[in-house]
Structure formats: structure tokens, C-alpha cells
Design a protein around this motif. Structure first.
Motif, PDB file in Angstrom:
ATOM      1  N   MET A 102       0.838  -1.208   0.000  1.00  0.00           N
ATOM      2  CA  MET A 102       0.000   0.000   0.000  1.00  0.00           C
ATOM      3  C   MET A 102       0.866   1.248   0.000  1.00  0.00           C
ATOM      4  SD  MET A 102      -3.046  -0.533   2.741  1.00  0.00           S
ATOM      5  CE  MET A 102      -4.205  -1.885   2.687  1.00  0.00           C
ATOM      6  N   THR A 103       0.383   2.284  -0.650  1.00  0.00           N
ATOM      7  CA  THR A 103       1.088   3.572  -0.617  1.00  0.00           C
ATOM      8  C   THR A 103       1.047   4.152   0.800  1.00  0.00           C
ATOM      9  OG1 THR A 103      -0.916   4.835  -1.084  1.00  0.00           O
ATOM     10  CG2 THR A 103       0.404   4.111  -3.007  1.00  0.00           C
ATOM     11  N   VAL A 104       1.847   5.160   1.017  1.00  0.00           N
ATOM     12  CA  VAL A 104       1.838   5.876   2.300  1.00  0.00           C
ATOM     13  C   VAL A 104       0.423   6.368   2.590  1.00  0.00           C
ATOM     14  CG1 VAL A 104       2.621   8.008   3.437  1.00  0.00           C
ATOM     15  CG2 VAL A 104       4.275   6.540   2.249  1.00  0.00           C
ATOM     16  N   PHE A 105      -0.224   6.960   1.586  1.00  0.00           N
ATOM     17  CA  PHE A 105      -1.585   7.471   1.777  1.00  0.00           C
ATOM     18  C   PHE A 105      -2.518   6.359   2.243  1.00  0.00           C
ATOM     19  CE2 PHE A 105      -5.925   8.333   0.615  1.00  0.00           C
ATOM     20  CZ  PHE A 105      -6.108   9.652   0.973  1.00  0.00           C
ATOM     21  N   ASP A 106      -2.488   5.216   1.535  1.00  0.00           N
ATOM     22  CA  ASP A 106      -3.429   4.134   1.840  1.00  0.00           C
ATOM     23  C   ASP A 106      -3.119   3.463   3.174  1.00  0.00           C
ATOM     24  OD1 ASP A 106      -5.223   4.389  -0.259  1.00  0.00           O
ATOM     25  OD2 ASP A 106      -3.949   3.270  -1.638  1.00  0.00           O
ATOM     26  N   ASN A 107      -1.846   3.465   3.586  1.00  0.00           N
ATOM     27  CA  ASN A 107      -1.503   2.944   4.908  1.00  0.00           C
ATOM     28  C   ASN A 107      -2.243   3.721   5.997  1.00  0.00           C
ATOM     29  OD1 ASN A 107       0.648   0.766   5.713  1.00  0.00           O
ATOM     30  ND2 ASN A 107       1.357   1.587   3.740  1.00  0.00           N
ATOM     31  N   LEU A 108      -2.263   5.053   5.863  1.00  0.00           N
ATOM     32  CA  LEU A 108      -2.959   5.880   6.853  1.00  0.00           C
ATOM     33  C   LEU A 108      -4.472   5.805   6.686  1.00  0.00           C
ATOM     34  CD1 LEU A 108      -0.030   7.051   7.190  1.00  0.00           C
ATOM     35  CD2 LEU A 108      -1.135   9.225   7.707  1.00  0.00           C
ATOM     36  N   ALA A 109      -4.916   5.813   5.430  1.00  0.00           N
ATOM     37  CA  ALA A 109      -6.361   5.794   5.163  1.00  0.00           C
ATOM     38  C   ALA A 109      -6.995   4.483   5.625  1.00  0.00           C
ATOM     39  CB  ALA A 109      -6.618   6.003   3.676  1.00  0.00           C
ATOM     40  N   TYR A 110      -6.222   3.387   5.589  1.00  0.00           N
ATOM     41  CA  TYR A 110      -6.738   2.063   5.971  1.00  0.00           C
ATOM     42  C   TYR A 110      -7.379   2.097   7.361  1.00  0.00           C
ATOM     43  CZ  TYR A 110      -6.795  -2.875   7.249  1.00  0.00           C
ATOM     44  OH  TYR A 110      -7.195  -4.114   7.678  1.00  0.00           O
ATOM     45  N   THR A 111      -6.667   2.699   8.318  1.00  0.00           N
ATOM     46  CA  THR A 111      -7.170   2.770   9.697  1.00  0.00           C
ATOM     47  C   THR A 111      -8.509   3.500   9.749  1.00  0.00           C
ATOM     48  OG1 THR A 111      -4.880   2.896  10.425  1.00  0.00           O
ATOM     49  CG2 THR A 111      -6.524   3.498  12.042  1.00  0.00           C
ATOM     50  N   LEU A 112      -8.599   4.615   9.025  1.00  0.00           N
ATOM     51  CA  LEU A 112      -9.827   5.413   9.048  1.00  0.00           C
ATOM     52  C   LEU A 112     -10.973   4.687   8.340  1.00  0.00           C
ATOM     53  CD1 LEU A 112      -8.272   8.926   8.288  1.00  0.00           C
ATOM     54  CD2 LEU A 112      -8.947   7.993  10.519  1.00  0.00           C
ATOM     55  N   ARG A 113     -10.643   3.991   7.250  1.00  0.00           N
ATOM     56  CA  ARG A 113     -11.685   3.249   6.522  1.00  0.00           C
ATOM     57  C   ARG A 113     -12.219   2.091   7.366  1.00  0.00           C
ATOM     58  NH1 ARG A 113      -7.883   3.578   1.245  1.00  0.00           N
ATOM     59  NH2 ARG A 113      -8.712   5.517   0.360  1.00  0.00           N
ATOM     60  N   GLU A 114     -11.329   1.451   8.135  1.00  0.00           N
ATOM     61  CA  GLU A 114     -11.719   0.300   8.961  1.00  0.00           C
ATOM     62  C   GLU A 114     -12.491   0.712  10.214  1.00  0.00           C
ATOM     63  OE1 GLU A 114     -11.052  -3.323   8.772  1.00  0.00           O
ATOM     64  OE2 GLU A 114     -11.090  -2.574   6.718  1.00  0.00           O
ATOM     65  N   HIS A 115     -12.039   1.807  10.848  1.00  0.00           N
ATOM     66  CA  HIS A 115     -12.526   2.102  12.201  1.00  0.00           C
ATOM     67  C   HIS A 115     -13.387   3.359  12.337  1.00  0.00           C
ATOM     68  CE1 HIS A 115     -10.195  -1.202  13.570  1.00  0.00           C
ATOM     69  NE2 HIS A 115      -9.030  -0.635  13.394  1.00  0.00           N
ATOM     70  N   THR A 116     -13.627   4.065  11.240  1.00  0.00           N
ATOM     71  CA  THR A 116     -14.462   5.271  11.352  1.00  0.00           C
ATOM     72  C   THR A 116     -15.519   5.290  10.249  1.00  0.00           C
ATOM     73  OG1 THR A 116     -13.204   6.723   9.850  1.00  0.00           O
ATOM     74  CG2 THR A 116     -12.398   6.554  12.130  1.00  0.00           C
ATOM     75  N   THR A 117     -16.429   6.247  10.339  1.00  0.00           N
ATOM     76  CA  THR A 117     -17.465   6.370   9.295  1.00  0.00           C
ATOM     77  C   THR A 117     -17.198   7.602   8.428  1.00  0.00           C
ATOM     78  OG1 THR A 117     -18.803   7.612  10.888  1.00  0.00           O
ATOM     79  CG2 THR A 117     -19.252   5.256  10.713  1.00  0.00           C
ATOM     80  N   SER A 119     -16.171  10.033   5.398  1.00  0.00           N
ATOM     81  CA  SER A 119     -16.296   9.920   3.936  1.00  0.00           C
ATOM     82  C   SER A 119     -14.894   9.985   3.324  1.00  0.00           C
ATOM     83  CB  SER A 119     -17.133  11.078   3.397  1.00  0.00           C
ATOM     84  OG  SER A 119     -16.416  12.304   3.583  1.00  0.00           O
ATOM     85  N   GLU A 120     -14.773   9.599   2.052  1.00  0.00           N
ATOM     86  CA  GLU A 120     -13.452   9.630   1.397  1.00  0.00           C
ATOM     87  C   GLU A 120     -12.844  11.049   1.362  1.00  0.00           C
ATOM     88  OE1 GLU A 120     -11.131   7.329   0.283  1.00  0.00           O
ATOM     89  OE2 GLU A 120     -12.402   5.947   1.384  1.00  0.00           O
ATOM     90  N   PRO A 121     -13.630  12.106   1.071  1.00  0.00           N
ATOM     91  CA  PRO A 121     -13.041  13.450   1.117  1.00  0.00           C
ATOM     92  C   PRO A 121     -12.525  13.808   2.511  1.00  0.00           C
ATOM     93  CG  PRO A 121     -15.090  13.511  -0.107  1.00  0.00           C
ATOM     94  CD  PRO A 121     -14.991  12.146   0.497  1.00  0.00           C
ATOM     95  N   GLU A 122     -13.270  13.374   3.544  1.00  0.00           N
ATOM     96  CA  GLU A 122     -12.835  13.645   4.931  1.00  0.00           C
ATOM     97  C   GLU A 122     -11.557  12.873   5.254  1.00  0.00           C
ATOM     98  OE1 GLU A 122     -17.065  14.476   7.282  1.00  0.00           O
ATOM     99  OE2 GLU A 122     -16.555  12.418   6.704  1.00  0.00           O
ATOM    100  N   ILE A 123     -11.497  11.622   4.760  1.00  0.00           N
ATOM    101  CA  ILE A 123     -10.304  10.786   4.975  1.00  0.00           C
ATOM    102  C   ILE A 123      -9.100  11.439   4.297  1.00  0.00           C
ATOM    103  CG2 ILE A 123      -9.214   8.587   4.292  1.00  0.00           C
ATOM    104  CD1 ILE A 123     -11.958   7.246   4.910  1.00  0.00           C
TER     105      ILE A 123
END
Length: 257
Positions: A102-117, A119-123
Motif C-alpha cells: 500500500m502507498t503511504v496514503f493508503d496505509n494511513l487511510a486504511y485505519t480510518l476506513r476500517e474504524h471510522t465512518t 467519507s473519502e473526502p474527509e479521509i
């Protein structure tokens, strides 16, 4: 010490025992951490400092004793119950433990996608802001393999804190880092502490421990054998923690020869 008056206990470890086969790592470890406090956990190699952190999020099962987090005993939690603990207690792994593919971006986004609600713009907004806080802006599209060791550690730490946990467990966050990366991580720990985050720092890096911790605890022979504030450590001429520091200093001098 007026620092502890009216403080709320957030983490409590009681009589923790842990064995690996015939080897006893922890005989009787007991300590507590107050809300907003940063505790430094010192000890030689093999004393099981990381084992304590791993036990707190259920990656290790203790043989006996009790672990209480935010007033809830989590010792016998199952995997589903531990998921909730891991949402509130972040673990900054020693090597960063990034997803290689995963890219650096997706490494960080993964946590938010898994554990929060969120939206993608907010992430997107949150990831970019967090990378900025760690002086990592512009590296979003890179894969971990193309980052230096220091940058990988900073990305790992950014990922650990992005979901705004109540508690952060730092496992040797400055090990092997140059002064610049060490300073960025020290500043991050202090910044998070100022917002009320509670943390435990496992480290051999005494200057960092003295710079960021409220209390320093020494783990030896399977138990906590000494506790002191940085001010007390500075004023001591001898004692377990001071002797440990002197030993580290001597080893560094030998390594330089």
C-alpha cells in the motif's frame, strides 16, 4: 507530588505473570498510568518490555494477573472484544509495521476506513493533515520500500495516531534514528500528551525518555524495581535507573571505538 492529585487512573497492570515455555519473563509486574501521563518503560534486552505492550492489546496472552484499561478488565477478552480495545489503544510498532503493497496514503487511510465512518473526502483531508504534522507531505504516493527507515517509522507513528486514540503504546519509536527523526518523534509525543493522550514509551533512548516522560519505570527480573520522575533521575547520583543509564553510555562508547 501535586501532579498526581485528582488524576484519573487510565491503565492498571496488576501482578502480571508471563512465561514462554520454561522461561519466566514477568514474575509480578504491577503499575498504573494516569490520564494524560507518559510513562517510560526501561529495561535490558529480553526483559519483556514489548511483551507488556502486546499483552495490553491482546497480541500476547498473560498467564496470570489483570490488565485494566479505562476501568474495564480486558484480560480475558475474546478477539471481537479486543477489536474495540484496539480502536482506543494504538500501538506504534517498532519497525513501523506498514503494509508493503500500500502507498503511504493508503496505509494511513486504511485505519480510518476500517474504524471510522468518515467519507473519502474527509479521509483525504485527515491523511494529508497528519502527514503534514510528521513532515511527510509529498510522499503520499510512495510505497514503504522507497522510504528511509526514519520516514517509515514516522509513517507508522502517523498511522497509529490518525484515529485519535485515547492511549498510545510506543515500542522503541526512536531506535536507530538520526537526531532529526528523533526530534520529530519526541515533539509528536509531547504534542499528543498536551492534548490529553495517555502513553507508555518502551525505549533504550534515555534522552528521549527524560524529555517526554512524566515517570520512568525500570523493569528487571520480572518486576518493576524502580520508579522516578525525570527530575529525580537527574538529581540521583546512583540507583537502578542511573546505573542503567551509565551502562548504556559505556556500551555506546565501546561501539564508537
Amino acid at each position: 507530588n501535586p501532579f498526581y492529585l485528582g488524576k484519573m487512573e487510565l491503565i492498571r497492570i496488576d501482578n502480571l505473570c508471563k512465561r514462554f515455555g520454561s522461561k519466566t519473563v514477568h514474575e509480578d509486574v504491577s503499575f498504573s498510568v494516569n490520564k494524560g501521563e507518559c510513562i517510560g518503560l526501561l529495561g535490558g534486552s529480553g526483559t519483556g518490555k514489548s511483551v507488556i505492550l502486546r499483552s495490553m492489546i491482546g497480541l500476547e496472552k498473560i498467564d496470570s494477573g489483570q490488565i485494566t484499561i479505562e476501568g474495564i478488565v480486558i484480560t480475558n477478552f475474546n478477539e471481537r472484544e479486543l477489536l474495540d480495545v484496539r480502536r482506543r489503544v494504538a500501538y506504534a510498532f517498532q519497525g513501523g509495521a506498514l503494509f508493503d503493497s500500500m502507498t503511504v496514503f493508503d496505509n494511513l487511510a486504511y485505519t480510518l476506513r476500517e474504524h471510522t465512518t468518515l467519507s473519502e473526502p474527509e479521509i483525504y483531508k485527515k491523511v494529508i493533515k497528519t502527514l503534514g504534522d510528521f513532515d511527510l507531505k509529498g510522499n503520499e504516493a510512495l510505497l514503504p520500500a522507497s522510504l528511509s527507515g526514519g520516514m517509515q517509522k514516522r509513517v507508522g507513528l502517523a498511522r497509529a495516531i490518525i484515529s485519535e486514540p485515547d492511549i498510545i503504546l510506543y515500542d522503541e519509536p526512536t531506535a536507530g534514528l538520526d537526531p532529526y527523526n528523533t526530534r520529530v518523534i519526541q515533539d509528536t509525543i509531547l504534542r499528543l500528551k498536551a492534548t490529553g493522550v495517555t502513553s507508555i514509551l518502551v525505549t533504550h533512548d534515555m534522552p528521549s525518555a527524560l524529555a517526554v516522560c512524566d515517570r520512568i519505570m525500570m523493569l528487571m527480573d520480572g518486576r518493576i524495581v524502580a520508579t522516578a520522575t525525570p527530575a529525580e533521575v537527574h538529581s540521583q547520583s546512583s540507583g537502578v535507573i542511573k546505573n542503567f543509564m551509565a551502562g548504556l553510555h559505556q556500551n555506546r562508547q565501546k561501539d564508537r571505538r
